[in-house]
Design a protein around this motif. Structure first.
Motif, PDB file in Angstrom:
ATOM      1  N   ALA A 153      50.910  48.307  32.145  1.00 41.03           N
ATOM      2  CA  ALA A 153      49.999  47.160  32.122  1.00 41.03           C
ATOM      3  C   ALA A 153      50.085  46.409  30.805  1.00 41.03           C
ATOM      4  N   MET A 154      50.367  47.123  29.715  1.00 38.25           N
ATOM      5  CA  MET A 154      50.426  46.489  28.398  1.00 38.25           C
ATOM      6  C   MET A 154      51.573  45.484  28.332  1.00 38.25           C
ATOM      7  N   THR A 155      52.730  45.875  28.853  1.00 34.06           N
ATOM      8  CA  THR A 155      53.882  44.975  28.866  1.00 34.06           C
ATOM      9  C   THR A 155      53.612  43.758  29.736  1.00 34.06           C
ATOM     10  N   LEU A 156      52.963  43.965  30.884  1.00 35.21           N
ATOM     11  CA  LEU A 156      52.629  42.852  31.763  1.00 35.21           C
ATOM     12  C   LEU A 156      51.682  41.891  31.061  1.00 35.21           C
ATOM     13  N   ALA A 157      50.668  42.415  30.371  1.00 37.63           N
ATOM     14  CA  ALA A 157      49.671  41.576  29.705  1.00 37.63           C
ATOM     15  C   ALA A 157      50.294  40.685  28.635  1.00 37.63           C
ATOM     16  N   GLU A 158      51.411  41.128  28.060  1.00 41.30           N
ATOM     17  CA  GLU A 158      52.076  40.340  27.010  1.00 41.30           C
ATOM     18  C   GLU A 158      52.551  38.986  27.510  1.00 41.30           C
ATOM     19  N   ARG A 159      52.864  38.905  28.800  1.00 35.66           N
ATOM     20  CA  ARG A 159      53.422  37.654  29.332  1.00 35.66           C
ATOM     21  C   ARG A 159      52.468  36.936  30.280  1.00 35.66           C
ATOM     22  N   CYS A 160      51.166  37.282  30.193  1.00 34.88           N
ATOM     23  CA  CYS A 160      50.179  36.692  31.097  1.00 34.88           C
ATOM     24  C   CYS A 160      49.084  35.942  30.342  1.00 34.88           C
ATOM     25  N   ASP A 161      48.502  34.984  31.024  1.00 32.61           N
ATOM     26  CA  ASP A 161      47.268  34.368  30.558  1.00 32.61           C
ATOM     27  C   ASP A 161      46.061  35.078  31.174  1.00 32.61           C
ATOM     28  N   VAL A 162      46.227  35.500  32.428  1.00 29.47           N
ATOM     29  CA  VAL A 162      45.150  36.175  33.149  1.00 29.47           C
ATOM     30  C   VAL A 162      45.739  37.313  33.980  1.00 29.47           C
ATOM     31  N   LEU A 163      45.093  38.468  33.918  1.00 31.43           N
ATOM     32  CA  LEU A 163      45.428  39.592  34.798  1.00 31.43           C
ATOM     33  C   LEU A 163      44.442  39.609  35.959  1.00 31.43           C
ATOM     34  N   VAL A 164      44.919  39.985  37.133  1.00 34.85           N
ATOM     35  CA  VAL A 164      44.047  40.173  38.290  1.00 34.85           C
ATOM     36  C   VAL A 164      44.165  41.635  38.700  1.00 34.85           C
ATOM     37  N   MET A 168      50.899  25.674  32.690  1.00 38.94           N
ATOM     38  CA  MET A 168      50.691  26.407  33.939  1.00 38.94           C
ATOM     39  C   MET A 168      50.148  27.800  33.632  1.00 38.94           C
ATOM     40  N   THR A 169      49.088  28.194  34.322  1.00 37.20           N
ATOM     41  CA  THR A 169      48.473  29.505  34.099  1.00 37.20           C
ATOM     42  C   THR A 169      49.373  30.611  34.622  1.00 37.20           C
ATOM     43  N   ARG A 170      49.646  31.585  33.760  1.00 40.96           N
ATOM     44  CA  ARG A 170      50.492  32.724  34.129  1.00 40.96           C
ATOM     45  C   ARG A 170      49.601  33.887  34.565  1.00 40.96           C
ATOM     46  N   ILE A 171      49.739  34.301  35.824  1.00 41.79           N
ATOM     47  CA  ILE A 171      48.891  35.346  36.387  1.00 41.79           C
ATOM     48  C   ILE A 171      49.714  36.603  36.647  1.00 41.79           C
ATOM     49  N   GLY A 172      49.225  37.735  36.163  1.00 39.27           N
ATOM     50  CA  GLY A 172      49.842  39.027  36.422  1.00 39.27           C
ATOM     51  C   GLY A 172      48.964  39.846  37.346  1.00 39.27           C
ATOM     52  N   ILE A 173      49.581  40.646  38.200  1.00 37.78           N
ATOM     53  CA  ILE A 173      48.842  41.409  39.207  1.00 37.78           C
ATOM     54  C   ILE A 173      48.880  42.894  38.885  1.00 37.78           C
ATOM     55  N   LEU A 174      47.710  43.486  38.733  1.00 30.81           N
ATOM     56  CA  LEU A 174      47.565  44.933  38.584  1.00 30.81           C
ATOM     57  C   LEU A 174      47.263  45.501  39.969  1.00 30.81           C
ATOM     58  N   GLY A 175      48.131  46.399  40.440  1.00 31.43           N
ATOM     59  CA  GLY A 175      48.037  46.860  41.818  1.00 31.43           C
ATOM     60  C   GLY A 175      48.889  46.002  42.725  1.00 31.43           C
ATOM     61  N   SER A 176      50.064  45.628  42.223  1.00 27.88           N
ATOM     62  CA  SER A 176      50.905  44.638  42.905  1.00 27.88           C
ATOM     63  C   SER A 176      51.492  45.114  44.231  1.00 27.88           C
ATOM     64  N   GLU A 177      51.594  46.436  44.428  1.00 29.72           N
ATOM     65  CA  GLU A 177      52.213  46.933  45.660  1.00 29.72           C
ATOM     66  C   GLU A 177      51.202  47.218  46.765  1.00 29.72           C
ATOM     67  N   GLY A 178      49.921  47.072  46.462  1.00 32.39           N
ATOM     68  CA  GLY A 178      48.907  47.257  47.491  1.00 32.39           C
ATOM     69  C   GLY A 178      48.773  46.039  48.379  1.00 32.39           C
ATOM     70  N   ARG A 179      47.960  46.164  49.410  1.00 30.44           N
ATOM     71  CA  ARG A 179      47.784  45.050  50.347  1.00 30.44           C
ATOM     72  C   ARG A 179      47.210  43.820  49.652  1.00 30.44           C
ATOM     73  N   MET A 180      46.222  44.037  48.789  1.00 33.69           N
ATOM     74  CA  MET A 180      45.663  42.893  48.072  1.00 33.69           C
ATOM     75  C   MET A 180      46.661  42.341  47.064  1.00 33.69           C
ATOM     76  N   GLY A 181      47.399  43.208  46.407  1.00 32.52           N
ATOM     77  CA  GLY A 181      48.396  42.743  45.440  1.00 32.52           C
ATOM     78  C   GLY A 181      49.422  41.828  46.078  1.00 32.52           C
ATOM     79  N   ARG A 182      49.897  42.196  47.256  1.00 30.02           N
ATOM     80  CA  ARG A 182      50.888  41.365  47.950  1.00 30.02           C
ATOM     81  C   ARG A 182      50.260  40.051  48.419  1.00 30.02           C
ATOM     82  N   ALA A 183      48.998  40.123  48.861  1.00 30.29           N
ATOM     83  CA  ALA A 183      48.315  38.899  49.285  1.00 30.29           C
ATOM     84  C   ALA A 183      48.095  37.946  48.109  1.00 30.29           C
ATOM     85  N   ILE A 184      47.786  38.502  46.933  1.00 27.78           N
ATOM     86  CA  ILE A 184      47.584  37.668  45.744  1.00 27.78           C
ATOM     87  C   ILE A 184      48.892  37.014  45.321  1.00 27.78           C
TER      88      ILE A 184
END
Length: 242
Positions: free
Chosen positions: A38-49, A1-17
């Protein structure tokens, strides 16, 4: 399963994603906002958005490169230096940068390019867009995508033929130019219209975004497609197989 991390997670687009990930086959690996790591988030992701701001782009790319994580960039208002930074990152990781993740807009760009090529420069091209009052860049990234599509159809560079924000005594319209106008107000998610104006007739190609969820679903689809791609710079056209 692809693990997706969100940069800007508290914005309107972040919540929609985040909501779009929950409806997909992907896994939500978490998110960070302006003060997050962001570095810590990237460690546990396959793709950042990334739907943040141009000022955050370099640090976000640093994190993706350091951890070997692919990244989808939907941030608009990018400069030539920002695009050069993306090009450099694409030598090490898979990067998809776009001014709009809506699948309908991707199709509209294809139609605009085809129409511009078929009609030629005798048909004037004007691009009008409207967005919510909080949008900070103009013309929108989508409007510029549409302008690039029209310019490509004409065999031109957009930078060479772009005209923005006419005001005052501008003189007659120069043949072959591509004009832009931007409206801001209310809560409009995004309306775009490309006008081809000929002698005695006019074609209008329009896309209206009724809900921010369309961009989020497109971003998740792009992230799923980008996972496991070799390093390089990719586009939404490739996601649609175009």
């Amino acid at each position: 399963m692809t693990r997706i991390g969100i940069l800007g997670s508290e914005g309107r687009m972040g919540r929609a994603i985040a909501a779009a990930i929950a409806e997909s086959d992907a896994s939500h690996a978490g998110g960070v906002d302006a003060s997050g790591d962001a570095m810590t988030l990237a460690e546990r992701c396959d793709v950042l958005v990334d739907f943040t701001a141009p000022a955050a782009l370099s640090a976000n790319l640093d994190a993706a490169e350091a951890k070997g994580c692919a990244i989808v960039i939907g941030t608009t208002g990018l400069s030539a230096d920002d695009h050069a930074r993306i090009d450099a990152a694409a030598k090490r990781i898979a990067v998809l940068q776009t001014g709009n993740t809506s699948l309908g807009v991707v199709m509209l760009c294809a139609l605009v390019e085809k129409a511009a090529a078929a009609l030629g420069k005798d048909w004037d091209v004007e691009i009008a867009e409207m967005h919510h009052r909080m949008k900070v860049d103009a013309p929108s990234g989508t409007a510029l995508m549409l302008g690039e599509a029209a310019a490509k159809g004409h065999g031109d560079s957009l930078d060479a033929v772009r005209v923005s924000g006419r005001d005052g005594h501008t003189g007659a319209r120069e043949t072959g130019t591509i004009g832009f106008s931007a409206l801001r107000g209310g809560t409009v998610a995004g309306d775009h219209m490309v006008v081809f104006a000929g002698e005695g007739e006019r074609i209008e190609l329009t896309h209206r975004a009724e809900d921010r969820a369309i961009f989020a679903r497109g971003a998740v689809r792009a992230a799923l497609w980008l996972h496991d791609r070799v390093p390089g710079r990719y586009t939404m056209n490739q996601v649609l197989g175009m």
